[in-house]
Design a protein around this motif. Structure first.
Motif, PDB file in Angstrom:
ATOM      1  N   ALA A 156      35.728  37.494  38.523  1.00 25.87           N
ATOM      2  CA  ALA A 156      36.217  37.155  39.858  1.00 25.87           C
ATOM      3  C   ALA A 156      35.168  36.378  40.645  1.00 25.87           C
ATOM      4  O   ALA A 156      35.486  35.432  41.373  1.00 25.87           O
ATOM      5  N   SER A 197      35.021  32.828  39.092  1.00 32.99           N
ATOM      6  CA  SER A 197      36.234  32.049  39.333  1.00 32.99           C
ATOM      7  C   SER A 197      36.347  31.559  40.775  1.00 32.99           C
ATOM      8  O   SER A 197      36.942  30.511  41.035  1.00 32.99           O
ATOM      9  N   ASN A 198      35.763  32.307  41.706  1.00 35.90           N
ATOM     10  CA  ASN A 198      35.973  31.998  43.112  1.00 35.90           C
ATOM     11  C   ASN A 198      34.743  31.493  43.855  1.00 35.90           C
ATOM     12  O   ASN A 198      34.878  30.701  44.797  1.00 35.90           O
ATOM     13  N   TRP A 244      31.495  37.894  49.830  1.00 39.15           N
ATOM     14  CA  TRP A 244      32.128  37.617  48.536  1.00 39.15           C
ATOM     15  C   TRP A 244      32.440  38.917  47.801  1.00 39.15           C
ATOM     16  O   TRP A 244      33.515  39.068  47.209  1.00 39.15           O
ATOM     17  N   LEU A 277      35.563  40.535  49.106  1.00 43.69           N
ATOM     18  CA  LEU A 277      36.782  39.892  48.620  1.00 43.69           C
ATOM     19  C   LEU A 277      37.118  40.350  47.198  1.00 43.69           C
ATOM     20  O   LEU A 277      38.290  40.512  46.848  1.00 43.69           O
ATOM     21  N   ILE A 278      36.092  40.573  46.397  1.00 42.91           N
ATOM     22  CA  ILE A 278      36.309  41.084  45.036  1.00 42.91           C
ATOM     23  C   ILE A 278      36.751  42.534  45.076  1.00 42.91           C
ATOM     24  O   ILE A 278      37.719  42.930  44.413  1.00 42.91           O
ATOM     25  N   GLN A 281      41.238  40.564  46.651  1.00 40.56           N
ATOM     26  CA  GLN A 281      41.663  39.230  47.092  1.00 40.56           C
ATOM     27  C   GLN A 281      41.149  38.139  46.156  1.00 40.56           C
ATOM     28  O   GLN A 281      41.775  37.104  46.003  1.00 40.56           O
ATOM     29  N   TRP A 282      39.980  38.382  45.571  1.00 37.64           N
ATOM     30  CA  TRP A 282      39.451  37.496  44.542  1.00 37.64           C
ATOM     31  C   TRP A 282      39.648  38.174  43.185  1.00 37.64           C
ATOM     32  O   TRP A 282      39.244  39.324  43.001  1.00 37.64           O
ATOM     33  N   THR A 283      40.260  37.484  42.258  1.00 38.16           N
ATOM     34  CA  THR A 283      40.488  38.027  40.922  1.00 38.16           C
ATOM     35  C   THR A 283      39.894  37.096  39.871  1.00 38.16           C
ATOM     36  O   THR A 283      39.567  35.943  40.143  1.00 38.16           O
TER      37      THR A 283
END
Length: 228
Positions: free
Chosen positions: A113, A116-117, A169, A172-173, A177-179
């Motif tokens: 994650a 990727s983000n 960050w 979010l993980i 929200q971040w995958t």
């Protein structure tokens, strides 16, 4: 320059697999130039000084992004970018690394994650340091939470704004929200830092990758390519 990507994730689970010695690809890793932290032009360093503790052991070190070169056993060479996963280890290069890891699936999913983000958000020293702090937290936090201020791994000193960026960050993980997009490569070696990168520096034989699932997806992809 051509970028070689490696599928080291199980398509169904989004995890990097541990490879056996017989199947693991070997990559000789060296620095690009004399300082692995400098930018592509050999100038500004993409790192910041920080202090932290891991399971009670304190350390001060540079947190940032490495510019490295990988050479395979057949002589193929590829430059790549990477981050450290072991904050108590010293970066000792050149060193042979193998593609694979023993990290658990939940850790690998969170690293995926992050890659990727946040990888594309790394544009200078602050964001590179923030990414490194987040990677250290994910790889080394034994209690499962993602909080840079407490737990087994914690930041004790960092520049203003950098720790808060890394924590945003991680939040979010942690919230989902971040995958993970599944594009994660880990290079492992004894006597130096294990490395997290979003590309493989050289092509890896199919025998070096063990898929836990998603074979039907691969078949569908091949059929779509044939139809095209």
């Amino acid at each position: 320059m051509k970028t070689f990507k490696i599928l080291v994730a199980a398509l169904a689970l989004g995890t990097v697999t541990a490879l056996s010695p017989a199947s693991a690809a070997t990559i000789n890793v060296t620095k690009q130039g004399t300082n692995a932290f400098v930018d592509a032009s050999g100038g500004n360093g993409w790192y910041q000084s920080t202090s932290y503790t891991l399971n009670g052991t304190g350390r001060s070190a540079a947190a940032g992004m490495f510019r490295l070169t990988g050479t395979s056993t057949n002589g193929a060479v590829q430059d790549f970018l990477a981050f450290c996963l072991e904050p108590l280890e010293t970066l000792t290069l050149p060193k042979d690394h193998t593609v694979g890891t023993t990290l658990g699936s939940s850790v690998l999913d969170r690293l995926g994650a992050l890659m990727s983000n946040a990888f594309t958000l790394v544009t200078g020293s602050q964001s590179a340091a923030a990414f490194q702090m987040a990677a250290w937290e994910i790889a080394n936090e034994s209690n499962g939470s993602l909080d840079l201020a407490q737990g087994g791994f914690r930041i004790t000193s960092a520049r203003s704004g950098t720790q808060s960026l890394a924590q945003s960050w991680l939040n979010l993980i942690g919230s989902g929200q971040w995958t993970s997009g599944g594009n994660v490569t880990i290079l492992s070696a004894s006597g130096t830092q294990d490395l997290l990168t979003n590309i493989a520096p050289v092509p890896v034989p199919a025998a070096g990758v063990m898929l836990l699932g998603g074979l039907a997806g691969l078949g569908a992809l091949r059929r779509r390519r044939k139809a095209a």
